[in-house]
Design a protein around this motif. Structure first.
Motif, PDB file in Angstrom:
ATOM      1  N   ARG A  80      -6.885  -8.314 -11.230  1.00 26.19           N
ATOM      2  CA  ARG A  80      -7.717  -9.467 -11.566  1.00 26.19           C
ATOM      3  C   ARG A  80      -7.077 -10.777 -11.121  1.00 26.19           C
ATOM      4  O   ARG A  80      -7.727 -11.822 -11.145  1.00 26.19           O
ATOM      5  N   MET A  81      -5.806 -10.729 -10.743  1.00 26.88           N
ATOM      6  CA  MET A  81      -5.067 -11.952 -10.442  1.00 26.88           C
ATOM      7  C   MET A  81      -4.635 -12.058  -8.988  1.00 26.88           C
ATOM      8  O   MET A  81      -4.142 -13.090  -8.566  1.00 26.88           O
ATOM      9  N   SER A  82      -4.788 -10.982  -8.212  1.00 26.11           N
ATOM     10  CA  SER A  82      -4.236 -10.941  -6.860  1.00 26.11           C
ATOM     11  C   SER A  82      -5.299 -10.493  -5.866  1.00 26.11           C
ATOM     12  O   SER A  82      -6.429 -10.175  -6.239  1.00 26.11           O
ATOM     13  N   ASP A  83      -4.904 -10.435  -4.583  1.00 20.94           N
ATOM     14  CA  ASP A  83      -5.840 -10.026  -3.545  1.00 20.94           C
ATOM     15  C   ASP A  83      -6.019  -8.510  -3.537  1.00 20.94           C
ATOM     16  O   ASP A  83      -7.133  -8.003  -3.449  1.00 20.94           O
ATOM     17  N   PHE A  84      -4.884  -7.784  -3.633  1.00 28.47           N
ATOM     18  CA  PHE A  84      -4.943  -6.320  -3.604  1.00 28.47           C
ATOM     19  C   PHE A  84      -3.710  -5.749  -4.291  1.00 28.47           C
ATOM     20  O   PHE A  84      -2.622  -6.325  -4.196  1.00 28.47           O
ATOM     21  N   VAL A  85      -3.881  -4.610  -4.973  1.00 30.10           N
ATOM     22  CA  VAL A  85      -2.760  -3.946  -5.638  1.00 30.10           C
ATOM     23  C   VAL A  85      -2.653  -2.506  -5.143  1.00 30.10           C
ATOM     24  O   VAL A  85      -3.646  -1.766  -5.153  1.00 30.10           O
TER      25      VAL A  85
END
Length: 217
Positions: A98-103
């Motif tokens: 929810r906080m980054s581009d991709f995990v």
């Protein structure tokens, strides 16, 4: 029927905010992701307790305070690509997504990895992928990463993991020291790691992250 929404709010108000974690993206993610959905069914009632949760096989789901403070110290930005090592059933991955581009998440238990991917898809974390493999090997093919977070204790961080961190990137890890532990944030500067103390926390050491003993002849 259990009111998990209220428990989630209480978790944030009593475990996260009092630990000086106040950034909106972290609070919003932890209020939004249903933690109870990412624990073994038998553990749902304990999903919001303020301690590490045993998920079997010598592994834990980090307590909310520890995870929140690690994420806070890492200063994750919307454009970042994150490696989440030892994701368990995917709770930390869902929060990070929810906080980054991709995990990219790594899990060494095949059943757990499949369940994590299924749960992430079910809960709309379409920018996350779970890879099955040895935790200490990370996932080089998707790197390098801006951020790496280890969901468990370490005595040492293998070079394979450090090699996957982008220059200027950051790693968060719980270092096991005696009966206690400390979270350190590692900054990669000119190819070398500079580790700084962040706060106290503890977790069982992950497989492959034990200190390597040198044998003298």
């Amino acid at each position: 029927m259990t009111d998990y929404t209220s428990r989630r709010t209480m978790m944030v108000d009593t475990q996260v905010r009092p630990s000086d974690v106040t950034k909106f993206p972290i609070i919003d993610a932890m209020l939004s992701v249903p933690r109870e959905s990412f624990v073994p069914d038998a553990m749902r009632e304990a999903a919001y307790v303020g301690e590490n949760l045993d998920i079997g096989g010598g592994r834990v789901m980090l307590e909310p305070r520890t995870l929140a403070k690690m994420i806070d110290a890492l200063d994750i930005q919307p454009g970042h690509v994150v490696l989440d090592v030892a994701c368990g059933l995917g709770y930390s991955t869902a929060v990070l997504a929810r906080m980054s581009d991709f995990v990219v998440a790594v899990e060494d238990d095949e059943t757990r990895a499949q369940e994590a991917q299924s749960l992430l898809s079910k809960h709309g974390a379409d920018n996350a992928a779970v890879m099955e493999g040895a935790l200490a090997e990370g996932s080089a093919k998707s790197g390098p990463y801006d951020i790496i977070i280890l969901q468990g204790g370490v005595e040492d961080v293998p070079s394979a993991i450090i090699d996957q961190l982008r220059e200027g990137g950051r790693i968060a890890a719980v270092f096991a020291e005696g009966t206690l532990g400390v979270v350190r944030i590692g900054h990669k500067i000119d190819g070398a790691m500079n580790w700084r103390f962040s706060f106290n926390a503890s977790a069982p050491v992950l497989a492959g992250f034990e200190k390597q003993t040198a044998f003298a002849l």
